[in-house]
Design a protein around this motif. Structure first.
Motif, PDB file in Angstrom:
ATOM      1  N   THR A 141      -1.944  -3.250  28.117  1.00 17.95           N
ATOM      2  CA  THR A 141      -1.305  -3.597  26.844  1.00 17.95           C
ATOM      3  C   THR A 141      -0.528  -2.416  26.290  1.00 17.95           C
ATOM      4  O   THR A 141       0.614  -2.558  25.830  1.00 17.95           O
ATOM      5  N   ARG A 142      -1.134  -1.232  26.342  1.00 16.72           N
ATOM      6  CA  ARG A 142      -0.468  -0.036  25.805  1.00 16.72           C
ATOM      7  C   ARG A 142       0.779   0.324  26.614  1.00 16.72           C
ATOM      8  O   ARG A 142       1.799   0.742  26.056  1.00 16.72           O
ATOM      9  N   LEU A 143       0.724   0.149  27.917  1.00 13.47           N
ATOM     10  CA  LEU A 143       1.900   0.424  28.752  1.00 13.47           C
ATOM     11  C   LEU A 143       3.081  -0.447  28.332  1.00 13.47           C
ATOM     12  O   LEU A 143       4.209   0.034  28.214  1.00 13.47           O
ATOM     13  N   TYR A 144       2.815  -1.707  28.081  1.00 11.82           N
ATOM     14  CA  TYR A 144       3.891  -2.599  27.661  1.00 11.82           C
ATOM     15  C   TYR A 144       4.347  -2.305  26.237  1.00 11.82           C
ATOM     16  O   TYR A 144       5.521  -2.497  25.904  1.00 11.82           O
ATOM     17  N   GLU A 145       3.442  -1.821  25.395  1.00  5.81           N
ATOM     18  CA  GLU A 145       3.840  -1.417  24.043  1.00  5.81           C
ATOM     19  C   GLU A 145       4.787  -0.223  24.099  1.00  5.81           C
ATOM     20  O   GLU A 145       5.791  -0.178  23.377  1.00  5.81           O
ATOM     21  N   ILE A 146       4.460   0.740  24.947  1.00  2.11           N
ATOM     22  CA  ILE A 146       5.337   1.911  25.102  1.00  2.11           C
ATOM     23  C   ILE A 146       6.696   1.475  25.629  1.00  2.11           C
ATOM     24  O   ILE A 146       7.745   1.920  25.166  1.00  2.11           O
ATOM     25  N   GLN A 147       6.664   0.584  26.592  1.00  2.00           N
ATOM     26  CA  GLN A 147       7.911   0.080  27.170  1.00  2.00           C
ATOM     27  C   GLN A 147       8.745  -0.626  26.113  1.00  2.00           C
ATOM     28  O   GLN A 147       9.959  -0.424  26.011  1.00  2.00           O
ATOM     29  N   TYR A 148       8.100  -1.462  25.314  1.00  2.00           N
ATOM     30  CA  TYR A 148       8.801  -2.207  24.265  1.00  2.00           C
ATOM     31  C   TYR A 148       9.422  -1.263  23.241  1.00  2.00           C
ATOM     32  O   TYR A 148      10.533  -1.481  22.755  1.00  2.00           O
ATOM     33  N   ALA A 149       8.690  -0.186  22.923  1.00  2.00           N
ATOM     34  CA  ALA A 149       9.160   0.741  21.893  1.00  2.00           C
ATOM     35  C   ALA A 149      10.283   1.627  22.382  1.00  2.00           C
ATOM     36  O   ALA A 149      10.966   2.272  21.584  1.00  2.00           O
ATOM     37  N   SER A 150      10.508   1.692  23.666  1.00  2.00           N
ATOM     38  CA  SER A 150      11.493   2.632  24.183  1.00  2.00           C
ATOM     39  C   SER A 150      12.230   2.069  25.386  1.00  2.00           C
ATOM     40  O   SER A 150      12.094   2.556  26.495  1.00  2.00           O
ATOM     41  N   ASP A 151      13.036   1.059  25.181  1.00  2.00           N
ATOM     42  CA  ASP A 151      13.806   0.465  26.271  1.00  2.00           C
ATOM     43  C   ASP A 151      14.947   1.362  26.708  1.00  2.00           C
ATOM     44  O   ASP A 151      15.490   1.198  27.792  1.00  2.00           O
ATOM     45  N   ASN A 152      15.344   2.325  25.868  1.00  2.00           N
ATOM     46  CA  ASN A 152      16.532   3.118  26.159  1.00  2.00           C
ATOM     47  C   ASN A 152      16.227   4.455  26.811  1.00  2.00           C
ATOM     48  O   ASN A 152      17.124   5.228  27.091  1.00  2.00           O
ATOM     49  N   ARG A 153      14.925   4.735  27.062  1.00  2.00           N
ATOM     50  CA  ARG A 153      14.577   5.996  27.710  1.00  2.00           C
ATOM     51  C   ARG A 153      14.117   5.743  29.128  1.00  2.00           C
ATOM     52  O   ARG A 153      13.501   4.729  29.432  1.00  2.00           O
ATOM     53  N   ALA A 154      14.411   6.703  30.004  1.00  2.00           N
ATOM     54  CA  ALA A 154      14.079   6.499  31.412  1.00  2.00           C
ATOM     55  C   ALA A 154      12.582   6.594  31.654  1.00  2.00           C
ATOM     56  O   ALA A 154      12.022   5.877  32.457  1.00  2.00           O
ATOM     57  N   SER A 155      11.917   7.507  30.974  1.00  2.00           N
ATOM     58  CA  SER A 155      10.488   7.703  31.190  1.00  2.00           C
ATOM     59  C   SER A 155       9.813   7.974  29.864  1.00  2.00           C
ATOM     60  O   SER A 155      10.356   8.649  29.004  1.00  2.00           O
TER      61      SER A 155
END
Length: 465
Positions: free
Chosen positions: A206-220
């Motif tokens: 869940t947290r991995l997808y939250e991080i992804q959702y919060a930062s679609d414009n960063r590579a990592s």
């Protein structure tokens, strides 16, 4: 290079074969010993015994073959672990040490499947799996569990804390973030998270997808937040219940009425700020987002009732499409009629609404009762352009990309064209992140109506009343 998952699959099948053959072998040996120890055993007894053993063997083999279909540990396409087996392995590793979980995503897999076909999409999955495996094995990571969680999302597991692997992940993305496989453009991104604070695999995913959702414009993105999930949820719910908000304002230069943008953070139990990237996904997950946005709207309306300024805040499009939320927004303006015409709702949506006719009617209803609307990321998000032709809105706010490049002639030409388009559609234009005198002069020459940035005023906390 050999996959760790392939080795594990072979060992699993070997154990499965032993489970099939060993009981039959032992039963046969025991039966023959018992038979030949009998003094009156004859040929008929031997034939009968062989027949019985054959029937038992056939039944047992077919039973285990059928059972083996429920014991696959690898994905049939990529030969990576299934989520079920991967999670079991995680629980085993996590008992004894800190584990780092990485998620590598093929961000454009859906587009590849649509444009090139699912078969080519599957070949991309296989190629990316090989690149992941070969890269990390070349870095002396010999035991690398890989799981294809869903679609183009791969989960990797490493022993140790995330700091040990962050540079490695950045190097992988630098090499493979944008590459061409079989004449197909493939884009990847990656995220790291360890188990120092997040222990359960479900919470990690869940947290991995939250991080992804919060930062679609960063590579990592590496999760540097040390808040334990249980403590975060408790702190967020407590702040929501007692309406512990930090309210920040930033004034703008406008052709008409002064405007201030309002942003919010939650205040934790120890007085610390909780950023939106942490609590927004949590509120969505536990069904508290509507309550939170009702609080925000009430705060802004109460601020506007005795002010000569307009106040702008961002609300989610899904909330605006909710009829109950509209009723609440209407009641607020009925209680505070002085706030009519002073509330600007900023709409930032990534996907075009499928019920556009209904959404158009709802926006018109909000505007009819006294709310104003602004479309965000104008020129950068195609949805804003689509909505501009569908809705009557009061403002469009340029994507920050144009501000960063406003001193370049080509960007100025594009801004000029977009500015004329917005004005012809009846909307005022709004640019943010103006940081110096030259940018301010260019924005004025381009006849942009609202200008925002640290050049005019920095963000300030609202004083408590």
């Amino acid at each position: 290079m050999a996959f760790y998952t392939d080795k594990k699959e072979r060992s699993h099948r070997f154990v499965l074969a032993l489970r099939m053959g060993l009981p039959i072998f032992l039963l046969s040996v025991a039966s023959f010993l018992i038979l030949f120890l009998q003094p009156k055993a004859g040929v008929l007894s031997l034939i009968f015994l062989v027949f019985i053993l054959l029937v038992i063997a056939v039944y047992f083999i077919f039973f285990l073959i059928n059972q083996s279909t429920y014991e696959n540990i690898t994905d049939s396409t990529t030969h990576t672990f299934t989520p079920e087996y991967f999670f079991k392995l995680f629980n085993k590793w996590n008992k004894y040490q800190t584990i780092t979980i990485a998620m590598i995503r093929i961000t454009n897999l859906t587009g590849i499947n649509e444009k090139y076909g699912v078969r080519n999409g599957d070949s991309i999955l296989v190629e990316v799996t090989q690149k992941i495996n070969n890269f990390f094995i070349s870095k002396d990571i010999k035991v690398l569990p890989i799981c294809r969680y869903k679609g183009g999302d791969f989960i990797l597991m490493f022993k140790g804390e995330k700091e040990k692997y962050s540079a490695m992940m950045e190097l992988f993305l630098a090499k493979y973030q944008e590459n061409i496989i079989n004449d197909i453009e493939v884009t990847l991104n990656g995220i790291l998270l360890d188990t120092k604070h997040v222990k359960k695999i479900e919470e990690i995913i869940t947290r991995l997808y939250e991080i992804q959702y919060a930062s679609d414009n960063r590579a990592s993105l590496i999760d540097d937040n040390d808040i334990i999930p249980e403590e975060l949820e408790k702190s967020v719910l407590n702040a929501l219940e007692h309406q512990c908000y930090s309210v920040a304002l930033q004034s703008m230069v406008s052709d008409n009425m002064p405007i201030e943008e309002v942003t919010f953070k939650l205040i934790g139990e120890h007085g610390n700020f909780i950023h939106q990237s942490r609590f927004i996904p949590l509120l969505n997950r536990i069904g508290k987002m509507s309550e939170y946005e009702k609080h925000l709207l009430e705060i802004v309306v109460s601020m506007a009732k005795n002010s000569d300024c307009s106040y702008a805040l961002t609300l989610t499009a899904a909330r605006l499409r909710n009829g109950l939320f509209f009723q609440y927004a209407l009641e607020l303006l009925q209680c505070y009629p002085e706030a009519k015409g002073k509330i600007i709702i900023i709409l930032d949506e990534k996907e075009y609404s499928p019920q556009i006719k209904r959404f158009r009617e709802q926006i018109a209803q909000y505007r009819a009762v006294g709310y104003k609307f602004a479309l965000d990321n104008y020129g950068g998000n195609h949805v804003s352009m689509m909505y501009l032709k569908e809705f009557d809105v009061d403002y469009v706010r340029f994507d920050s990309l144009y501000t960063r490049h406003i001193k370049e002639e080509k960007y100025q030409n594009i801004i000029h064209g977009l500015n004329i388009t917005a004005h012809l559609c009846g909307a005022s234009t709004w640019i943010l992140m103006v940081e110096d005198d030259q940018s301010d002069k260019i924005a004025s020459q381009l006849k942009i109506n609202v200008k925002q940035g640290n050049f005019y005023e920095k963000i300030r906390l609202k004083e408590k009343e």
